[in-house]
Design a protein around this motif. Structure first.
Motif, PDB file in Angstrom:
ATOM      1  N   LYS A 119      85.313 -10.532 -73.257  1.00  0.00           N
ATOM      2  CA  LYS A 119      85.442  -9.750 -72.027  1.00  0.00           C
ATOM      3  C   LYS A 119      84.112  -9.076 -71.693  1.00  0.00           C
ATOM      4  CE  LYS A 119      90.382  -8.890 -72.240  1.00  0.00           C
ATOM      5  NZ  LYS A 119      91.439  -7.930 -72.580  1.00  0.00           N
ATOM      6  N   GLN A 120      84.121  -8.266 -70.663  1.00  0.00           N
ATOM      7  CA  GLN A 120      82.918  -7.559 -70.246  1.00  0.00           C
ATOM      8  C   GLN A 120      83.141  -6.057 -70.381  1.00  0.00           C
ATOM      9  OE1 GLN A 120      80.168  -9.107 -68.715  1.00  0.00           O
ATOM     10  NE2 GLN A 120      80.941 -11.146 -68.294  1.00  0.00           N
ATOM     11  N   ALA A 121      82.078  -5.372 -70.776  1.00  0.00           N
ATOM     12  CA  ALA A 121      82.121  -3.915 -70.777  1.00  0.00           C
ATOM     13  C   ALA A 121      81.175  -3.430 -69.683  1.00  0.00           C
ATOM     14  CB  ALA A 121      81.688  -3.380 -72.127  1.00  0.00           C
ATOM     15  N   ILE A 122      81.452  -2.224 -69.214  1.00  0.00           N
ATOM     16  CA  ILE A 122      80.596  -1.707 -68.156  1.00  0.00           C
ATOM     17  C   ILE A 122      79.706  -0.600 -68.696  1.00  0.00           C
ATOM     18  CG2 ILE A 122      80.552  -0.533 -65.921  1.00  0.00           C
ATOM     19  CD1 ILE A 122      83.282  -2.018 -65.448  1.00  0.00           C
ATOM     20  N   LEU A 123      78.417  -0.788 -68.543  1.00  0.00           N
ATOM     21  CA  LEU A 123      77.447   0.165 -69.063  1.00  0.00           C
ATOM     22  C   LEU A 123      77.498   1.446 -68.240  1.00  0.00           C
ATOM     23  CD1 LEU A 123      75.137   0.553 -71.107  1.00  0.00           C
ATOM     24  CD2 LEU A 123      73.595  -0.425 -69.378  1.00  0.00           C
ATOM     25  N   PRO A 124      77.817   2.564 -68.911  1.00  0.00           N
ATOM     26  CA  PRO A 124      77.898   3.824 -68.174  1.00  0.00           C
ATOM     27  C   PRO A 124      76.583   4.147 -67.464  1.00  0.00           C
ATOM     28  CG  PRO A 124      78.711   4.085 -70.413  1.00  0.00           C
ATOM     29  CD  PRO A 124      78.098   2.738 -70.332  1.00  0.00           C
ATOM     30  N   ILE A 125      76.698   4.921 -66.411  1.00  0.00           N
ATOM     31  CA  ILE A 125      75.556   5.354 -65.590  1.00  0.00           C
ATOM     32  C   ILE A 125      74.914   4.202 -64.846  1.00  0.00           C
ATOM     33  CG2 ILE A 125      73.333   6.537 -65.482  1.00  0.00           C
ATOM     34  CD1 ILE A 125      74.161   8.113 -67.962  1.00  0.00           C
ATOM     35  N   VAL A 126      74.552   3.137 -65.617  1.00  0.00           N
ATOM     36  CA  VAL A 126      73.845   2.015 -64.994  1.00  0.00           C
ATOM     37  C   VAL A 126      74.820   1.115 -64.229  1.00  0.00           C
ATOM     38  CG1 VAL A 126      72.358   0.020 -65.413  1.00  0.00           C
ATOM     39  CG2 VAL A 126      72.152   2.087 -66.826  1.00  0.00           C
ATOM     40  N   GLY A 127      75.983   0.860 -64.851  1.00  0.00           N
ATOM     41  CA  GLY A 127      76.990   0.037 -64.198  1.00  0.00           C
ATOM     42  C   GLY A 127      76.858  -1.446 -64.477  1.00  0.00           C
ATOM     43  N   ARG A 128      75.880  -1.821 -65.293  1.00  0.00           N
ATOM     44  CA  ARG A 128      75.678  -3.245 -65.586  1.00  0.00           C
ATOM     45  C   ARG A 128      76.833  -3.772 -66.432  1.00  0.00           C
ATOM     46  NH1 ARG A 128      70.372  -3.158 -66.786  1.00  0.00           N
ATOM     47  NH2 ARG A 128      70.662  -2.609 -68.966  1.00  0.00           N
ATOM     48  N   LYS A 129      77.158  -5.044 -66.200  1.00  0.00           N
ATOM     49  CA  LYS A 129      78.218  -5.666 -66.997  1.00  0.00           C
ATOM     50  C   LYS A 129      77.640  -6.264 -68.265  1.00  0.00           C
ATOM     51  CE  LYS A 129      81.223  -6.582 -63.148  1.00  0.00           C
ATOM     52  NZ  LYS A 129      81.636  -7.611 -62.175  1.00  0.00           N
ATOM     53  N   LEU A 130      78.292  -5.962 -69.406  1.00  0.00           N
ATOM     54  CA  LEU A 130      77.791  -6.412 -70.700  1.00  0.00           C
ATOM     55  C   LEU A 130      78.789  -7.340 -71.358  1.00  0.00           C
ATOM     56  CD1 LEU A 130      76.754  -2.899 -72.086  1.00  0.00           C
ATOM     57  CD2 LEU A 130      75.325  -4.483 -70.766  1.00  0.00           C
ATOM     58  N   LYS A 131      78.270  -8.456 -71.851  1.00  0.00           N
ATOM     59  CA  LYS A 131      79.115  -9.396 -72.554  1.00  0.00           C
ATOM     60  C   LYS A 131      79.536  -8.765 -73.895  1.00  0.00           C
ATOM     61  CE  LYS A 131      77.601 -13.685 -73.775  1.00  0.00           C
ATOM     62  NZ  LYS A 131      76.833 -14.916 -73.521  1.00  0.00           N
ATOM     63  N   ILE A 132      80.802  -8.924 -74.265  1.00  0.00           N
ATOM     64  CA  ILE A 132      81.230  -8.473 -75.597  1.00  0.00           C
ATOM     65  C   ILE A 132      81.233  -9.673 -76.514  1.00  0.00           C
ATOM     66  CG2 ILE A 132      83.088  -7.425 -76.943  1.00  0.00           C
ATOM     67  CD1 ILE A 132      83.918  -5.985 -74.329  1.00  0.00           C
ATOM     68  N   ILE A 133      80.335  -9.618 -77.503  1.00  0.00           N
ATOM     69  CA  ILE A 133      80.191 -10.773 -78.389  1.00  0.00           C
ATOM     70  C   ILE A 133      80.628 -10.420 -79.803  1.00  0.00           C
ATOM     71  CG2 ILE A 133      78.274 -11.749 -77.049  1.00  0.00           C
ATOM     72  CD1 ILE A 133      76.396 -10.561 -79.224  1.00  0.00           C
ATOM     73  N   ALA A 134      80.855 -11.457 -80.598  1.00  0.00           N
ATOM     74  CA  ALA A 134      81.250 -11.244 -81.991  1.00  0.00           C
ATOM     75  C   ALA A 134      80.171 -11.812 -82.899  1.00  0.00           C
ATOM     76  CB  ALA A 134      82.578 -11.944 -82.272  1.00  0.00           C
ATOM     77  N   ASP A 135      79.771 -11.000 -83.859  1.00  0.00           N
ATOM     78  CA  ASP A 135      78.767 -11.474 -84.813  1.00  0.00           C
ATOM     79  C   ASP A 135      78.973 -10.775 -86.150  1.00  0.00           C
ATOM     80  OD1 ASP A 135      75.799 -12.947 -84.538  1.00  0.00           O
ATOM     81  OD2 ASP A 135      76.030 -11.556 -86.241  1.00  0.00           O
ATOM     82  N   PRO A 136      78.901 -11.534 -87.233  1.00  0.00           N
ATOM     83  CA  PRO A 136      79.176 -10.942 -88.569  1.00  0.00           C
ATOM     84  C   PRO A 136      78.166  -9.878 -88.992  1.00  0.00           C
ATOM     85  CG  PRO A 136      78.425 -13.226 -88.755  1.00  0.00           C
ATOM     86  CD  PRO A 136      78.664 -12.969 -87.305  1.00  0.00           C
TER      87      PRO A 136
END
Length: 889
Positions: free
Chosen positions: A246-263
């Motif tokens: 899914k995507q998260a929204i960067l506070p203040i800036v509003g940019r969309k961030l990919k939610i990734i999985a990494d060990p």
RNA sequence: GGGCGGGUAGCUCAGCGGGAGAGCAUCGGCCUUACAAGCCGAGGGUCACAGGUUCAAAUCCUGUUCCGCCUACCA
């Protein structure tokens, strides 16, 4: 004899410059350029051109000088190659500070003028350390002194760079590096120091797109969120598995961030969710490579927020942090703040907090080089001493990362790369190219960066000897015999020299690496426990003399331990040097008793003490040789101290006073010859440690003979080791000591001469005493001695004090003087001690397991001890009974 | 987090499987014609703590603890 030796105390300041000048003038420090088969070479760890002598240098160079002088005296063709490095960042900083005082910056001058200015500085103020090393007595081959910015060494640097580039071992690339916002340059990983600092962990809420849910990330650097391009969680973290993709929204800036999985994300740290800022964090950068994330750089070279930082643009990173936290709080994105200790990376030169930043830099691909360097140690081509450093070396070599070698400064070796302004081709060449090799264009622009100073230092063992030319010097002295250095530059320097040496010379740069301890001091670091004060080596040399200082360092240089230097200790060794001086004052006048050049072989029938002294000397020679050759400088120093003071002076000289005064010229000159032989050997043995005073004394002792710096160094002669003489002397010395002891215990003034009675355990003991009577009388300060055999039935004198030595009973009649009460007490105390010892030995010998399992030598030893102790015990017992009888009579 | 080194006499440190050592400091006695920056003596330590291995441990092994350093992508 010579008047100047009459002074009661040794004055170092008068003779040190004299001898250093003499050695220098006569060229004793220079190595020969033709191979003899017995070569010994060391390259100096080049001190910074900005540096001045501190304790670390003093120790490092004293040890090297000991090795070099030792081998030179042993007839090796010896080279100690000296020089300095140009210390890119440090030197540039020094000159920039100077300019700042004139209100100028380096940019005001321009590159060429600035570099010119640095050279000027170097000529006038640089390299003060060289004279300080001379002051320390270092026998470097100064005529060959090199500097990393020399023409020759610069040529070597270019050559190496080009060849590594052509082989693909040097590359240029965009990469995240440690950036110093103050020095304005990239730093290698090693140049960043980590300091624990109290910080905070900010928990920030990132909203999930199209939902009311939040993902909370924890960060120590909230300002970097401006450059976030993703959020990462651990793939096996059940809390967040539904968010991945899914995507998260960067506070203040509003940019969309990919939610990734990494060990790589640790589930148990913080919230288990990691904000990813590829342009400002190393781990995040690596994640961006793996997951193909965007990189947004939000800071400029001053670590100020750039135009990517929306309304924070232009703010300093810390001001921005405050502001951003306030804004997060205000808007309800800040969940909480917890105190947290962070390991802050700081520039090792200026201590500014380093900023990870993406930039174009040059790197050395070290892995293939490291492999060889690792193997060389594994195969024993290079030994590391003490060997516990081997593990550290392996560790580093196995986990090595590419080495960032470009620095954005002006002082240093400018990278020999040109970019074609027409086609963008990069040309790397050891000579300046006129045309683009690809498009033939003539508009070539040279790389502005210079190389890391350690890049040139890595070539030191061969670049100083003339590489890339095939010089006789290289032919003769490469690989070098030994490198002496502190462990603080094991990675910086030693490891890199290994790689480069193997790569370009086809052989390791040194056979041995001796790693010594650090002397605590420098940046206010505790040196003496009480105060944090630094001891200045120059002050020490002024106050106590160079020899005393050097000897102290050697004596403290035990392997694998830091040196904590105390002035007391130096004073003690100053006294030692003085003791040596005075032993020479005593010995010298006797030179005239023997014919010039007469040696031991011109005499025969040596007395027992003479044989003893020569035997002890030869054992000392053996010990010193072994110690130096195994880098146990402290053992060598200790053996010399012990022999010189407590054997040669305390016994040898004292005993010799009798034969020296003998009317028979055979006796007196033989004694003189032994003393002179011993002193001469001692001076030679000591010369590598304390070169000045030994050369001075030797010049008086054997005038006209070659200076001892030229050798030869004494070699142990097994035929002169005389165990029998040592045993016999041990008995006589113990006897004398026990007499002194008794009189001291009884408070008898030394001026009062006493008679002594000795009941010997054997005729051998009787003979020994008889044959060495003057010595016993003199050293024991006794008027006469009555000797008989214990079993002979004579009765011991009444009213006497008693001691037992090797079965012999020593009586000092003290009628009227002794207080039986006190003597009983003394004997009881002594008995107690011996009894306890006897019982423990007895117990051991009664133990069947000991008898059946211990080594025969160990058992024998205990049995000998038992008989020894038991005779002593019965002797004391007898004495006690007699004294009790006196008391009761 | 990982690694390394260290805790031995009041202080600074050696020793690293078989009788606890040095220098300085302390105490007592000495101007003994090389040296008072010296000479001759003396006192002072359950070798951090707890277990274990061994006939035997300051010394080897394990654990605990306290210092110091190096290293690391736990934000």
């Amino acid at each position: 004899m010579t008047e100047d030796l009459l002074s009661k105390t040794f004055s170092p300041s008068e003779i040190e410059p004299k001898w250093y000048g003499f050695w220098l003038k006569n060229g004793y420090f220079s190595g020969g350029e033709h191979k003899t088969g017995r070569e010994y070479s060391i390259v100096i760890p080049p001190p910074n051109v900005t540096g001045s002598l501190h304790m670390g240098h003093a120790l490092n160079n004293t040890l090297q000088d000991i090795l070099v002088r030792y081998h030179r005296m042993n007839g090796f063709n010896t080279l100690w190659m000296p020089g300095m490095d140009h210390a890119g960042i440090a030197t540039q900083n020094v000159v920039e500070r100077q300019l700042a005082q004139e209100g100028l910056s380096r940019n005001d001058l321009g590159r060429e003028n600035f570099v010119e200015r640095v050279w000027e500085w170097k000529e006038h103020s640089g390299g003060v350390i060289i004279n300080q090393l001379k002051r320390l007595g270092c026998s470097c081959d100064w005529d060959r002194q090199r500097f990393t910015m020399d023409k020759g060494l610069s040529q070597a640097v270019r050559e190496v760079f080009v060849r590594l580039y052509e082989e693909g071992l040097i590359y240029k690339g965009d990469y995240i590096v440690n950036w110093c916002p103050r020095c304005h340059t990239a730093l290698s990983d090693l140049e960043v120091e980590h300091h624990e600092t109290q910080g905070s962990l900010w928990h920030i809420k990132y909203q999930i797109e199209d939902s009311d849910e939040f993902l909370v990330v924890a960060t120590t650097r909230p300002e970097t969120m401006l450059g976030d391009t993703a959020v990462a969680v651990n793939p096996s973290d059940p809390r967040y598995s539904s968010f991945v993709g899914k995507q998260a929204i960067l506070p203040i800036v509003g940019r969309k961030l990919k939610i990734i999985a990494d060990p790589i994300v640790a589930m148990d740290f913080g919230t288990g969710a990691l904000k990813v800022t590829p342009s400002h964090d190393l781990t995040d950068f690596e994640l961006s490579v793996k997951h193909d994330l965007a990189r947004i750089t939000i800071m400029d070279a001053d670590a100020k927020i750039n135009e990517q930082g929306i309304h924070f643009h232009g703010m300093d990173r810390y001001a921005c942090r405050e502001q951003i936290v306030a804004e997060l709080q205000e808007k309800g994105f800040l969940e909480k703040v917890t105190p947290y200790t962070v390991g802050l990376g700081k520039c090792y030169r200026c201590k500014e907090v380093v900023e990870p930043l993406i930039s174009k830099q040059w790197f050395v691909r070290v892995e293939p080089l490291a492999k060889e360097a690792l193997a060389a140690v594994q195969q024993g081509k290079t030994r590391i001493i003490p060997d516990h450093w081997v593990k550290t070396y392996y560790e580093w070599m196995n986990n090595i990362r590419d080495w960032c070698i470009s620095r954005q400064i002006w002082w240093g070796h400018r990278i020999p790369a040109w970019t074609c302004q027409e086609c963008g081709e990069i040309a790397v060449s050891s000579t300046t190219p006129l045309r683009c090799p690809k498009c033939d264009g003539i508009n070539l622009k040279r790389e502005t960066d210079v190389l890391d100073t350690w890049f040139s230092s890595a070539l030191w063992p061969f670049s100083t000897m003339g590489w890339p030319e095939k010089t006789p010097l290289l032919e003769t002295f490469y690989p070098t015999s030994c490198l002496v250095t502190g462990f603080d530059i094991l990675f910086f320097w030693v490891a890199r020299m290994m790689m480069m040496g193997i790569k370009f010379m086809g052989d390791v740069p040194f056979k041995d690496v001796y790693i010594h301890a650090l002397v605590r001091d420098e940046h206010g670091k505790k040196m003496s426990k009480s105060l944090g004060n630094v001891i200045d080596p120059l002050m020490v040399m002024d106050k106590y003399g160079t020899d005393a200082f050097r000897f102290t360092l050697a004596a403290l240089a035990a392997q694998g331990r830091d040196i904590r230097l105390s002035e007391n200790r130096i004073e003690g060794y100053r006294n030692f040097v003085n003791k040596l001086w005075n032993s020479a004052r005593f010995t010298l006048p006797h030179c005239r008793k023997i014919n010039a050049g007469a040696g031991l072989s011109d005499f025969s029938d040596f007395s027992l003490p003479e044989r003893w002294l020569i035997s002890r000397l030869n054992k000392t020679i053996e010990t010193v040789k072994n110690a130096i050759e195994s880098y146990s400088f402290n053992d060598a120093a200790q053996a010399l101290y012990e022999f010189c003071w407590h054997e040669f002076c305390d016994w040898g000289l004292e005993i010799s006073k009798i034969p020296l005064a003998d009317k028979d010229p055979n006796v007196s000159s033989r004694s003189a010859a032994v003393l002179i032989h011993t002193l001469d050997a001692l001076l030679r043995l000591l010369h590598p440690f304390i070169p000045f005073v030994t050369e001075e004394i030797a010049s008086k002792l054997t005038p006209g003979v070659e200076p001892i710096i030229k050798g030869p160094y004494p070699v142990p002669d097994k035929s002169l080791i005389d165990e029998r003489a040592e045993d016999d002397m041990r008995f006589l010395m113990a006897l004398i000591t026990s007499i002194r002891n008794l009189r001291a215990e009884m408070n008898v003034a030394p001026s009062r001469s006493l008679p002594v009675v000795v009941a010997c355990a054997s005729t051998g003991q009787i003979d020994l005493i008889r044959n060495n009577l003057p010595m016993v009388l003199n050293l024991g300060r006794i008027s006469g001695i009555d000797i008989y055999e214990l079993t002979g039935g004579s009765t011991p004198p009444s009213n006497s004090v008693t001691a037992v030595v090797s079965g012999a009973r020593v009586y000092i009649p003290l009628s009227g003087i002794i207080d039986p009460e006190a003597e009983i007490e003394r004997l009881n105390k002594e008995l107690q001690k011996i009894k306890a010892e006897y019982e423990s030995v007895e117990k051991k010998l009664r133990n069947n397991d000991f008898i059946s399992k211990a080594k025969p030598e160990a058992i024998q030893k205990q049995q000998n001890r038992k008989t020894e102790l038991s005779t002593k015990l019965s002797g004391l017992q007898d004495a006690l009974e007699k004294t009790l009888a006196i008391k009761n009579s």
